[in-house]
Design a protein around this motif. Structure first.
Motif, PDB file in Angstrom:
ATOM      1  N   SER A 159       2.738  13.345  -7.446  1.00 34.87           N
ATOM      2  CA  SER A 159       0.752  13.559  -8.128  1.00 34.87           C
ATOM      3  C   SER A 159       0.878  12.718  -9.381  1.00 34.87           C
ATOM      4  CB  SER A 159       0.699  15.287  -8.001  1.00 34.87           C
ATOM      5  OG  SER A 159       0.128  15.532  -6.584  1.00 34.87           O
ATOM      6  N   VAL A 160       0.166  13.167 -10.578  1.00 37.07           N
ATOM      7  CA  VAL A 160       0.397  12.048 -11.749  1.00 37.07           C
ATOM      8  C   VAL A 160      -1.228  12.915 -12.481  1.00 37.07           C
ATOM      9  CG1 VAL A 160       0.296  10.760 -14.086  1.00 37.07           C
ATOM     10  CG2 VAL A 160       2.480  10.525 -11.668  1.00 37.07           C
ATOM     11  N   SER A 161      -1.010  14.261 -12.927  1.00 38.66           N
ATOM     12  CA  SER A 161      -1.748  14.401 -13.906  1.00 38.66           C
ATOM     13  C   SER A 161      -3.215  14.355 -12.748  1.00 38.66           C
ATOM     14  CB  SER A 161      -2.879  13.306 -14.880  1.00 38.66           C
ATOM     15  OG  SER A 161      -3.506  13.759 -16.068  1.00 38.66           O
ATOM     16  N   MET A 162      -4.475  14.009 -13.143  1.00 31.93           N
ATOM     17  CA  MET A 162      -5.077  15.033 -12.418  1.00 31.93           C
ATOM     18  C   MET A 162      -5.456  13.759 -10.512  1.00 31.93           C
ATOM     19  SD  MET A 162      -8.234  12.877 -15.140  1.00 31.93           S
ATOM     20  CE  MET A 162      -9.399  13.366 -13.760  1.00 31.93           C
ATOM     21  N   PHE A 163      -4.972  12.753 -10.895  1.00 30.17           N
ATOM     22  CA  PHE A 163      -4.655  11.749 -10.120  1.00 30.17           C
ATOM     23  C   PHE A 163      -3.395  12.334  -8.466  1.00 30.17           C
ATOM     24  CE2 PHE A 163      -5.739   8.826 -12.668  1.00 30.17           C
ATOM     25  CZ  PHE A 163      -6.748   8.518 -12.565  1.00 30.17           C
ATOM     26  N   HIS A 164      -3.746  12.819  -7.162  1.00 29.96           N
ATOM     27  CA  HIS A 164      -3.381  12.999  -6.679  1.00 29.96           C
ATOM     28  C   HIS A 164      -4.015  12.896  -5.255  1.00 29.96           C
ATOM     29  CE1 HIS A 164      -6.601  16.042  -5.724  1.00 29.96           C
ATOM     30  NE2 HIS A 164      -6.303  16.120  -6.935  1.00 29.96           N
ATOM     31  N   CYS A 165      -3.367  12.417  -4.427  1.00 29.16           N
ATOM     32  CA  CYS A 165      -3.975  12.211  -2.552  1.00 29.16           C
ATOM     33  C   CYS A 165      -3.008  12.144  -1.628  1.00 29.16           C
ATOM     34  CB  CYS A 165      -4.756  10.946  -2.536  1.00 29.16           C
ATOM     35  SG  CYS A 165      -3.599   9.912  -2.681  1.00 29.16           S
ATOM     36  N   ASN A 166      -3.113  12.233  -0.658  1.00 27.37           N
ATOM     37  CA  ASN A 166      -1.658  11.803   0.770  1.00 27.37           C
ATOM     38  C   ASN A 166      -1.996  10.349   0.683  1.00 27.37           C
ATOM     39  OD1 ASN A 166      -1.965  14.990   1.080  1.00 27.37           O
ATOM     40  ND2 ASN A 166      -2.710  15.081   2.862  1.00 27.37           N
ATOM     41  N   LEU A 167      -0.554   9.747   1.130  1.00 26.08           N
ATOM     42  CA  LEU A 167      -0.839   8.527   1.788  1.00 26.08           C
ATOM     43  C   LEU A 167      -1.977   7.894   2.514  1.00 26.08           C
ATOM     44  CD1 LEU A 167       1.350   5.451   1.250  1.00 26.08           C
ATOM     45  CD2 LEU A 167       2.087   7.317   3.366  1.00 26.08           C
ATOM     46  N   VAL A 168      -2.366   6.628   2.158  1.00 25.54           N
ATOM     47  CA  VAL A 168      -3.572   5.861   3.960  1.00 25.54           C
ATOM     48  C   VAL A 168      -2.497   5.042   4.150  1.00 25.54           C
ATOM     49  CG1 VAL A 168      -5.344   4.678   4.166  1.00 25.54           C
ATOM     50  CG2 VAL A 168      -5.342   6.870   2.089  1.00 25.54           C
ATOM     51  N   VAL A 169      -2.490   4.122   5.344  1.00 22.10           N
ATOM     52  CA  VAL A 169      -1.857   3.893   5.870  1.00 22.10           C
ATOM     53  C   VAL A 169      -2.790   2.744   7.207  1.00 22.10           C
ATOM     54  CG1 VAL A 169       0.567   4.823   6.546  1.00 22.10           C
ATOM     55  CG2 VAL A 169      -1.318   5.585   8.095  1.00 22.10           C
ATOM     56  N   THR A 170      -2.063   1.595   6.950  1.00 20.69           N
ATOM     57  CA  THR A 170      -2.689   0.177   7.614  1.00 20.69           C
ATOM     58  C   THR A 170      -1.762   0.706   9.149  1.00 20.69           C
ATOM     59  OG1 THR A 170      -1.345  -1.033   6.770  1.00 20.69           O
ATOM     60  CG2 THR A 170      -3.777  -0.715   5.959  1.00 20.69           C
ATOM     61  N   MET A 171      -2.583   0.160  10.781  1.00 26.82           N
ATOM     62  CA  MET A 171      -1.449   0.468  11.581  1.00 26.82           C
ATOM     63  C   MET A 171      -1.855  -1.368  12.508  1.00 26.82           C
ATOM     64  SD  MET A 171      -1.695   0.586  15.494  1.00 26.82           S
ATOM     65  CE  MET A 171      -3.248   0.416  15.552  1.00 26.82           C
ATOM     66  N   ARG A 172      -0.554  -1.955  12.578  1.00 22.57           N
ATOM     67  CA  ARG A 172      -0.567  -2.990  13.556  1.00 22.57           C
ATOM     68  C   ARG A 172       0.395  -2.376  14.609  1.00 22.57           C
ATOM     69  NH1 ARG A 172      -1.408  -3.927   7.983  1.00 22.57           N
ATOM     70  NH2 ARG A 172      -2.247  -5.905   7.369  1.00 22.57           N
ATOM     71  N   PRO A 173      -0.202  -2.731  15.130  1.00 23.80           N
ATOM     72  CA  PRO A 173       0.413  -3.019  17.239  1.00 23.80           C
ATOM     73  C   PRO A 173       1.481  -4.247  17.308  1.00 23.80           C
ATOM     74  CG  PRO A 173      -2.039  -2.901  17.132  1.00 23.80           C
ATOM     75  CD  PRO A 173      -2.114  -3.536  15.496  1.00 23.80           C
ATOM     76  N   ILE A 174       2.599  -4.035  17.454  1.00 24.96           N
ATOM     77  CA  ILE A 174       3.546  -4.827  17.173  1.00 24.96           C
ATOM     78  C   ILE A 174       4.564  -4.812  18.544  1.00 24.96           C
ATOM     79  CG2 ILE A 174       6.373  -5.190  16.224  1.00 24.96           C
ATOM     80  CD1 ILE A 174       3.705  -6.178  14.431  1.00 24.96           C
ATOM     81  N   PRO A 175       4.690  -5.818  19.184  1.00 24.11           N
ATOM     82  CA  PRO A 175       5.042  -5.727  20.678  1.00 24.11           C
ATOM     83  C   PRO A 175       7.256  -4.844  20.281  1.00 24.11           C
ATOM     84  CG  PRO A 175       4.354  -7.417  20.335  1.00 24.11           C
ATOM     85  CD  PRO A 175       4.274  -7.436  18.940  1.00 24.11           C
ATOM     86  N   GLU A 176       7.464  -4.365  21.874  1.00 18.36           N
ATOM     87  CA  GLU A 176       8.528  -3.452  20.819  1.00 18.36           C
ATOM     88  C   GLU A 176       9.811  -3.898  21.046  1.00 18.36           C
ATOM     89  OE1 GLU A 176      10.690   0.775  23.095  1.00 18.36           O
ATOM     90  OE2 GLU A 176       9.747  -0.268  23.603  1.00 18.36           O
ATOM     91  N   SER A 177       9.851  -5.740  21.726  1.00 25.78           N
ATOM     92  CA  SER A 177      10.871  -6.816  21.188  1.00 25.78           C
ATOM     93  C   SER A 177      10.778  -7.130  19.910  1.00 25.78           C
ATOM     94  CB  SER A 177      10.616  -7.644  21.794  1.00 25.78           C
ATOM     95  OG  SER A 177       9.579  -8.239  22.654  1.00 25.78           O
ATOM     96  N   LYS A 178       9.653  -7.110  19.534  1.00 23.91           N
ATOM     97  CA  LYS A 178       9.374  -7.521  17.575  1.00 23.91           C
ATOM     98  C   LYS A 178       9.863  -6.982  16.523  1.00 23.91           C
ATOM     99  CE  LYS A 178       8.591 -11.934  19.778  1.00 23.91           C
ATOM    100  NZ  LYS A 178       8.576 -13.028  19.481  1.00 23.91           N
ATOM    101  N   LEU A 179       9.771  -5.214  16.244  1.00 17.82           N
ATOM    102  CA  LEU A 179       9.785  -4.306  15.777  1.00 17.82           C
ATOM    103  C   LEU A 179      10.679  -4.749  14.712  1.00 17.82           C
ATOM    104  CD1 LEU A 179       9.739  -0.965  18.410  1.00 17.82           C
ATOM    105  CD2 LEU A 179       7.955  -1.853  16.447  1.00 17.82           C
TER     106      LEU A 179
END
Length: 576
Positions: A159-179
């Protein structure tokens, strides 16, 4: 109106011109202008700009800052030759006092207000899609012609001053062999969020249902796909909502500003990343640099020397030390047990292999600010209390560690001990370690190396390790040097074949990870050293903190004094 066909090959300035004329029927810019950077957009009043910039620098995983404009400047020559931030996103959102009050195709009607507002252009994961595809990895949302899935997490940003929040993420399905290929393809693209911040079960991020993203569209996983999560610039939208500014604008999630800049790799100072699975239930992978991994593998080789030529070399399983320590690195609370009665005619009957190694592990866990406790036999509580007091006096431990004992009262005793009210969904410990701890053989007895049954001297702590196998998210490590120690059930076949009396003494209780050493204390010292190596690894540190907050500066490595040394690990004669 123009459809999506061929858009991915158009140059950015052409796409911006088409967007400006409102001639597209698409809902997001994923897959467009391949190889060029795209940007999240946050526009807020100039009085908030300095604090928001600090917030970006403090959380540069989700908010890599590409450019900050001057107030009222809606052009951005450093990112594009011909652009107008009022018109060049597919769609915008308007926020008033933290509430979204509308979706807009243009901001031109707010030109007067924009004169006192500053625009932030923040890196976007759409920028790395081409690099991922070049590595032979499918982009499922592009295949499925939909927006990427975006989720709010339970991970707090710095957090910095009045700016605070939880992380937002994107999800991409990846084949296990390609991690590993996916991590390699993105780790150097730091202005596009860089490497993933989590690989595996979404529940570990506080995401309950992948089919219900908070932003974007649900993306279907193929049978061999693993959900992989990257930090997302929509984190900035959440920060705008929480700061409750009177007026602010953002891009609509997925509707990015397309720049004229090609993606450029920023060489990673942390080395080449590797991916390792550290848990199956829940499924969890960790990331570490190849350099750090090699150091830990070298440690594993060193402790595998067999000074007594007892056949220990046949019990070793490569990579177990690394995986055990990766799991420990992610743990918040650890339970340690040790104690092997061998001198049955003495009081106390313990050998001095085990407690020094346990203290070395405990000291490092303490220094890494993890919760740690020790469980031991009821008859050995006074002995361990004296050892603990001396360890604190000598500075080996910063403070005393809770000493616990375990007795079986009923069938649920182990679960009640390990979990709050016996609820497997609320474990008290994330990881259990046994080092040179007498382990139960197949016949239910406990044996020393000479086949002497010592069951009368051993409390049933094995039951905790057996119960841990049924609790999601709890992993275990066994450290031993002969095969009759708790956790060595994973190598019991080799013990029976190669260790003297192995057919009788072999421990039948498995741990998730089995660390085999020529002397068990060496295994404890190696775990402590490996944990230090991991915490010093930039790649692993970033993954641990989910790319939010600041990395520790070299001078802030407060765990280094906790490393084992000769003076710390030499046992005091009067204690053993």
């Amino acid at each position: 109106m123009l459809l999506t066909g061929g858009l991915k090959s158009l140059l950015p300035h052409v796409l911006r011109r088409i967007i400006r004329c409102n001639r597209l029927t698409i809902s997001n810019t994923s897959g467009m202008a391949e190889g060029y950077k795209q940007a999240n957009v946050v526009i807020l009043h100039k009085s908030l700009a300095d604090d928001f910039e600090k917030f970006c620098y403090a959380n540069d995983g989700p908010l890599p800052l590409l450019h900050r404009s001057q107030p009222g400047d809606w052009k951005c020559p450093s990112l594009s030759n011909d652009s107008d931030i009022r018109t060049d996103c597919l769609q915008y959102r308007k926020y008033e006092h933290g509430a979204c009050t509308g979706s807009l195709k243009s901001l031109k009607e707010y030109s007067e207000q924009l004169k006192d507002m500053v625009t932030f252009y923040l890196g976007c994961s759409f920028s790395f899609e081409k690099a991922v595809q070049k590595a032979g990895i499918p982009i499922r949302n592009v295949e499925q012609k939909c927006n990427v899935s975006m989720y709010k997490t339970s991970v707090p940003c710095y957090s910095v001053s009045m700016f605070h929040c939880n992380l937002v993420v994107t999800m991409r399905p990846i084949p296990e062999s390609k991690l590993e290929a996916a991590v390699l393809a993105t780790c150097e693209l730091k202005e596009a969020h860089g490497a993933p911040i989590h690989i595996g079960d979404p529940g570990l991020l506080g995401i309950q249902d992948l089919s219900k993203p908070d932003y974007g569209d649900p993306v279907h996983l193929h049978p061999d796909d693993i959900p992989v999560f990257w930090a997302c610039g929509v984190t900035g939208v959440e920060a705008i909502i929480n700061c409750s500014a009177p007026l602010a604008f953002t891009h609509s999630p997925g509707c990015m500003f397309i720049t004229d800049l090609k993606n450029d790799n920023v060489r990673s100072l942390g080395g080449v990343p590797q991916v390792h699975c550290i848990s199956q239930d829940p499924l969890h992978f960790s990331i570490v640099s190849a350099e750090a991994a090699q150091k830990i593998k070298t440690l594993e080789t060193l402790i595998g020397i067999d000074p007594g030529e007892r056949g220990v070399v046949h019990l070793r399983r490569r990579g177990e030390l690394l995986r055990a320590c990766l799991a420990l690195s992610h743990a918040g609370s650890v339970l340690i047990t040790t104690g092997f009665p061998t001198h049955c005619a003495h009081e106390p009957p313990e050998e001095n292999d085990g407690p020094p190694g346990a203290l070395a592990i405990a000291a490092m866990l303490q220094a890494l600010e993890k919760q740690v406790a020790i469980v031991t036999d009821q008859r050995a509580m006074d002995l361990n209390k004296k050892i603990m007091e001396e360890a604190v006096q000598l500075g080996i431990l910063k403070k005393p560690i809770p000493l616990l004992s375990y007795q079986r009262q009923n069938a649920d005793s182990a679960l009640m001990f390990l979990c709050e009210n016996g609820n497997p969904g609320r474990p008290r410990f994330d990881h259990l370690i046994a080092i040179e701890r007498a382990g139960m053989a197949a016949d239910g007895n406990y044996y020393n190396a000479r086949k002497v049954n010592i069951k009368h001297l051993v409390d049933p702590i094995d039951e905790l390790f057996l119960a841990a196998q049924t609790i999601p998210g709890v992993t275990t490590t066994g450290v031993g040097d002969g095969g009759n120690e708790l956790g060595m059930g994973k190598v019991k076949d080799a013990v029976k074949k190669h260790i003297k009396n192995g057919d009788v003494i072999a421990c039948d209780v498995e741990a998730d990870f089995t660390v085999v050493a020529g002397v068990s204390n060496w295994g404890g010292y190696a775990i402590a050293c490996a944990l230090s190596v991991l915490r010093s690894c930039e790649i692993h540190d970033r993954y641990l903190r989910r790319a939010v907050g600041f990395p520790r500066a070299p001078g802030q490595r407060l765990w280094l004094p906790a490393l084992p040394s000769v003076t710390k690990t030499m046992p005091r004669k009067h204690n053993f």
